[in-house]
Design a protein around this motif. Structure first.
Motif, mmCIF file in Angstrom:
data_model
loop_
_atom_site.group_PDB
_atom_site.id
_atom_site.type_symbol
_atom_site.label_atom_id
_atom_site.label_comp_id
_atom_site.label_asym_id
_atom_site.label_seq_id
_atom_site.Cartn_x
_atom_site.Cartn_y
_atom_site.Cartn_z
ATOM 1 N N ARG A 141 0.756 -1.210 -0.287
ATOM 2 C CA ARG A 141 -0.098 -0.071 -0.129
ATOM 3 C C ARG A 141 0.952 1.451 0.069
ATOM 4 N N LYS A 174 -4.891 3.445 -0.409
ATOM 5 C CA LYS A 174 -4.747 2.663 0.476
ATOM 6 C C LYS A 174 -5.935 1.686 1.060
ATOM 7 N N LEU A 175 -7.220 2.393 0.978
ATOM 8 C CA LEU A 175 -8.172 1.549 1.227
ATOM 9 C C LEU A 175 -8.427 0.370 0.452
ATOM 10 N N SER A 177 -6.205 -1.363 -1.001
ATOM 11 C CA SER A 177 -4.897 -2.246 -0.815
ATOM 12 C C SER A 177 -5.190 -3.085 0.408
ATOM 13 N N GLY A 178 -5.397 -4.663 0.053
ATOM 14 C CA GLY A 178 -5.689 -5.408 0.977
ATOM 15 C C GLY A 178 -7.300 -5.581 1.349
ATOM 16 N N TYR A 376 -2.568 -9.501 15.104
ATOM 17 C CA TYR A 376 -3.572 -9.801 14.358
ATOM 18 C C TYR A 376 -3.042 -11.155 13.585
ATOM 19 N N MET A 421 -13.673 -11.851 3.022
ATOM 20 C CA MET A 421 -13.038 -11.532 3.898
ATOM 21 C C MET A 421 -13.895 -11.819 5.122
ATOM 22 N N TYR A 422 -14.881 -11.455 5.210
ATOM 23 C CA TYR A 422 -15.933 -11.479 6.259
ATOM 24 C C TYR A 422 -17.247 -12.076 5.955
ATOM 25 N N GLN B 200 -2.188 -3.428 8.861
ATOM 26 C CA GLN B 200 -3.336 -3.968 9.767
ATOM 27 C C GLN B 200 -4.022 -4.931 8.629
ATOM 28 N N GLU B 201 -4.829 -5.639 9.419
ATOM 29 C CA GLU B 201 -5.887 -6.719 8.702
ATOM 30 C C GLU B 201 -6.931 -5.858 8.215
ATOM 31 N N GLY B 202 -7.661 -6.295 7.121
ATOM 32 C CA GLY B 202 -8.966 -5.923 6.715
ATOM 33 C C GLY B 202 -8.525 -4.575 5.848
ATOM 34 N N TYR B 203 -9.745 -3.808 5.875
ATOM 35 C CA TYR B 203 -9.662 -2.451 4.963
ATOM 36 C C TYR B 203 -8.618 -1.709 5.657
ATOM 37 N N ASP B 204 -7.767 -0.823 4.871
ATOM 38 C CA ASP B 204 -6.805 0.063 5.550
ATOM 39 C C ASP B 204 -7.389 1.344 6.187
ATOM 40 N N LEU B 205 -8.114 1.387 7.063
ATOM 41 C CA LEU B 205 -9.064 2.445 7.809
ATOM 42 C C LEU B 205 -7.827 3.571 8.043
ATOM 43 N N LEU B 206 -6.854 3.102 8.441
ATOM 44 C CA LEU B 206 -5.763 4.034 8.901
ATOM 45 C C LEU B 206 -5.482 5.005 7.608
#
Lengths: 425, 498
Positions: A141, A174-175, A177-178, A376, A421-422, B200-206
């Protein structure tokens, strides 16, 4: 899509596998699945298919035809590519120009089925898993300058650009990514590239005392001598259910194959490497350890093997990925207590752990311990008989609620990779 | 100054002022609520002093629970909230509204934990950027992002704006240097994003929150990465006879595989102004001046500096000095750091722009700016973060002449549009705020903006958190904005800038 447009388009929803070759086609497909409310699986070439929950979708969209380099500006340190471009194509052109992707793309093919298969850049962005240099240079990211993609309604959207300094609007690069393809179908990605270092060496330090290893990791992280990778490869557990691959994989002239070892890499020009090695020997009290040095010709393949998780080549077991604050390295290693096959990367922060098939209870214990220690855990590869009931990704209820809202803002009908993912979306 | 449209004022909220102030007293001490005119006057603007608004009241909460209760109350009562750090932002991101509460985080001013083991610091958002470095420098550590206002700007504001600085080319901006935050959402929900782990895991809220300009949540705690100081730092001061030579040198340095810690450029107008002001000893015959800073181990820095010298010579440099000690290095920087006050002495007023362009277009954009300078008959001085293509043209004018003001605004907007046209960005580091809001459509189309607004709506359904900022209200391209400094009466005129 009108009847006329449909007739002219090469892509029709009649097929179960859709392979658009243009961004416009992607948009048209998504508009149609939106109108018909058809859940869809999004994949590059499918090399990371096993990650996350399995999907049940009406259609599959593959980006393999959306491939090619759009723009490469060596002096601007960026490359713009279509999302389905194989990572090797990008690495090849960068290598020819003495540049590289600093986040060290991991070749998950070895872990999945024992052979190299890197996949597409879209897959790397979707997963955001960086290699050994992560603690020094950032994750995937951190190397994305901008993207274009199609949201869940079929709108073509973009964010970022080609320049490194850009604070115009939300940083959606960023959002996404992942996000495992749950927010947009990526069509175009602009990546920051870095000059390749002239040379490298790897120092091997032999020890199986985790307290000493943890202390070495800390000293490396505290050093201003710019170590660019540090990993610990412990002895494998004495259990016939694990493949014993360590000695076979890490077979180098200057590496003693018996026992556990820590390896760290120094990159730069030769003079700088020599200077830093001299200082690190003092900083790390290396005279108290047995150690050896891999020259550049051994160092480069060594880190490829580390990054590509060749230690877990073709395993049938579960693979977990735990990230903890670096100071938890010793605690976590002691918890694992030589019962599992594992290795530590990112200078003490990242644990790759292999857990035997059907050991769900043990996975749960590892997960709980990780979370209790402020980390995590992701269950990345699932064994054949995997029937784990808990979540594959760690998340608390508040972040889950926020993530759900974010998902809906991109994909209101929750059609992209539903449940990957969830389970909630 | 051209008036920018602000969100429609809710007269009902204003009429309920006394009642609202009295309700707010349930959530924090009475002394933390300011509602009298003389008390709230210092808060009527941030670093973009050309725009002023009096807020309904100023609330200065002391802990996260208070922030949560205040936001929850405001959300229920449909009261707008403007979060504010140190108020040093340059794009009007913390500009108050008449019917809004200004939520100042100034009392969140403590460093909570210095964790050398995990190479991080946990801090409240009101601590200054430089305050973090001061807290860890005794052990040889520092916090890398270095906005020029780092002496005064708060780390919470840095997160909101994704602040960078001279060293962002090598070390990244705020988003690359933070590990986690505690955040309160508009509905009062408190959440932690990230922590002391990498990624972090999941959406990169940071990543989403960083640079969101206070529109998505209020930051109440930040965990930042700290780095060991490099062993050696040296700089080169290089003059070039033409803009093209300087621009080519920047490209050649990057292409050769060198990533300097910082690479700055100034044009002739600024060289003369700053040298007069700071007596930095800058060359008189240079059209552009470049400062290249390199860090690392001693031999590495010496080697790289010699390569940079070679590349500069190949690009026709007509003067060159290499620093041999810290005093000399700081002397090179002294003029560059004095750009703001130096320009204050050149004209009654100046506008400071902030755009980004690809490095290779540096000489092209300088030419265009000079042509625009002739077209509008207004002098301009240029400072660049050349390494990352972030430019700060300073347009000189006299604000008492309304026609000059109008022309200056047009001039500025043309520069930013040119940045976008050449593949750059509307803002490199100051943010969009209220200043560049109506220019957003230069970079984004309606679908792009709508996606961003969808995110905003999903986290702040009633659009109560910092409304009227970043996204165009009129959805049209107006030509207004920029940092306006009149006779040095900018907020915090003593702070180094850019």
């Amino acid at each position: 899509m009108s009847t006329e447009e449909k007739k002219n388009s090469q892509i029709s929803l009649d097929s179960e596998i859709l392979s658009p070759s243009t961004e416009k086609e992607v948009s048209e497909i998504v508009r149609e699945i939106y109108s018909k409310q058809l859940p869809i699986e999004i994949a590059g070439t499918g090399t990371k298919k096993g990650f996350g929950y399995n999907l049940q979708t009406a259609r599959k969209l593959t980006l393999s035809k959306l491939s090619g380099i759009i723009d490469y500006k060596k002096e601007e340190l960026y490359i713009k590519v279509k999302a389905g471009t194989p990572i090797q194509d990008i690495e090849k052109i960068l290598d020819e120009n003495n540049q590289e992707l600093a986040f060290e793309p991991i070749d998950f093919g070895y872990m999945i089925n024992g052979q190299s298969n890197k996949g597409t850049i879209g897959g790397y962005v979707a997963c955001n898993f960086a290699g050994s240099r992560r603690f020094k240079v950032g994750s995937v990211r951190d190397h994305i300058l901008g993207f274009k993609g199609v949201n869940g309604k079929g709108d073509i959207i973009k964010s970022g650009g080609t320049v490194v300094k850009n604070v115009t609007g939300y940083d959606l690069s960023k959002l996404i990514s992942g996000s495992f393809g749950t927010l947009v179908v990526l069509t175009e990605i602009t990546l920051k590239v870095s000059p390749k270092k002239q040379s490298q060496i790897t120092v091997i330090v032999y020890s199986d005392e985790i307290k000493k290893i943890s202390n070495l990791f800390d000293k490396i992280l505290s050093s201003s001598n710019e170590v660019s990778a540090a990993t610990f490869i412990p002895e494998e557990p004495d259990n016939e259910n694990y493949d014993h691959t360590k000695k076979k994989i890490f077979k180098f002239n200057d590496l003693d194959h018996e026992g556990s070892f820590l390896a760290f890499r120094i990159e730069g020009d030769k003079r700088s490497i020599d200077e830093r090695l001299k200082e690190l020997k003092i900083e790390l009290d290396l005279s108290n350890f047995n150690s050896s040095i891999l020259d550049v010709h051994q160092s480069i393949p060594f880190w490829k093997k580390v990054n590509n998780l060749e230690l877990f080549s073709g395993t049938k077991n579960n693979i977990l990925r735990a990230v903890l604050p670096p100071a938890k390295c010793e605690t976590f290693s002691k918890f694992l207590n030589k019962k599992y096959k594992y290795c530590i990367d990112w200078c003490g922060s990242l644990f790759w752990i292999e857990v035997l098939d059907k050991d769900d209870e043990k996975i749960n214990k590892i997960k709980n311990f990780t979370v209790e220690n402020s980390g995590y855990l992701t269950i990345l590869k699932k064994s054949e008989n995997f029937d784990f009931q808990d979540t594959l990704f760690t998340i608390d209820n508040t972040r889950l609620m926020i993530s759900k809202k974010i998902k809906e803002s991109f994909d209101p009908k929750k059609l992209f990779n539903p449940g990957r993912m969830y389970r909630e979306f | 100054m051209t008036e920018l449209a602000l969100p429609k004022i809710d007269k009902d909220t204003i009429s309920r002022k006394n009642q609202i102030v009295s309700q707010l007293k349930k959530f924090t001490k009475d002394e933390n609520i300011l509602s009298e005119n003389e008390e709230i006057k210092p808060y009527e603007t941030d670093g973009l002093a050309a725009y002023k608004q009096t807020p309904l009241a100023v609330v200065l909460p002391e802990n996260t629970k208070e922030v949560s209760e205040i936001l929850k109350f405001c959300n229920q009562e449909n009261i707008k909230v403007i979060p504010r750090g140190a108020g040093t932002g340059l794009s009007g991101g913390a500009l108050p509204l008449q019917d809004a509460i200004l939520l100042g985080l100034g009392k969140f001013n403590k460093i909570l934990e210095i964790d050398f083991e995990n190479k991080c610091v946990v801090t409240q958002p009101g601590v200054t950027n430089l305050g973090i470095t001061h807290a860890v420098q005794h052990k040889g550590y520092y916090y890398a992002p270095d906005p020029s206002s780092q002496l005064a700007c708060s780390i919470g504001g840095n997160v909101a704006e994704n602040s960078g600085g001279v060293h962002s080319l090598k070390y990244g901006t705020t988003t690359n240097n933070i590990l986690g935050v505690e955040m309160v959402m508009m509905d009062g929900t408190i959440t932690r994003i990230g922590g002391k782990t990498l990624d972090q895991e999941g959406y990169d809220l940071l990543g989403l929150l960083c640079g969101s300009e206070g529109l998505l949540g209020v930051i109440t705690e930040v965990t930042v990465k700290i780095l060991r100081k490099p062993q050696s730092v040296r700089a080169a001061l290089i003059g070039f006879p033409t803009v093209e030579d300087g621009g080519n040198c920047v490209s050649d340095i990057i292409s050769s595989g060198i990533v300097p810690a910082g690479m700055e450029m100034m044009d002739k107008a600024l060289i003369d102004a700053t040298d007069k002001f700071s007596k930095a000893g800058y060359p008189k015959d240079a059209e552009v001046l470049m400062i290249v800073e390199l860090d690392g181990t001693k031999s590495e820095v010496d080697g790289l500096l010699s390569k940079v010298s070679e590349i500069a010579k190949q690009n026709n440099s007509n003067s060159m000095k290499l620093s041999n000690n810290e005093k000399e290095r700081l002397a090179f920087w002294s003029g560059r750091k004095a750009a703001f006050p130096a320009c204050g002495a050149m004209a009654p007023d100046y506008y400071c722009m902030d755009g980004s362009i690809p490095r290779g277009k540096l000489s092209l954009i300088l030419k265009e700016i000079n042509e625009l300078s002739k077209k509008y008959n207004l002098a301009v001085a240029n400072a660049f973060h050349a390494g990352d293509g972030n430019l700060h043209p300073l347009i000189m004018f006299d604000g008492s002449d309304k026609e000059q003001l109008r022309k200056t605004e047009e001039f500025g907007a043309e520069i930013l549009k040119a940045c976008v046209k050449h593949g750059g960005a509307l803002t490199g580091e100051h943010g969009v705020g209220i200043e560049k809001r109506e220019l957003m459509c230069e970079s984004f189309n309606n679908d792009d903006i709508q996606q961003q607004l969808n995110i905003k709506k999903s986290l702040d359904e009633k659009n109560l958190l910092n409304p009227g900022k970043v996204y165009p209200i009129l959805r049209k391209c107006a030509e207004e904005g920029r940092v306006h400094v009149h006779r040095g009466e900018e907020k915090f005129p003593d702070l180094p800038r850019f």
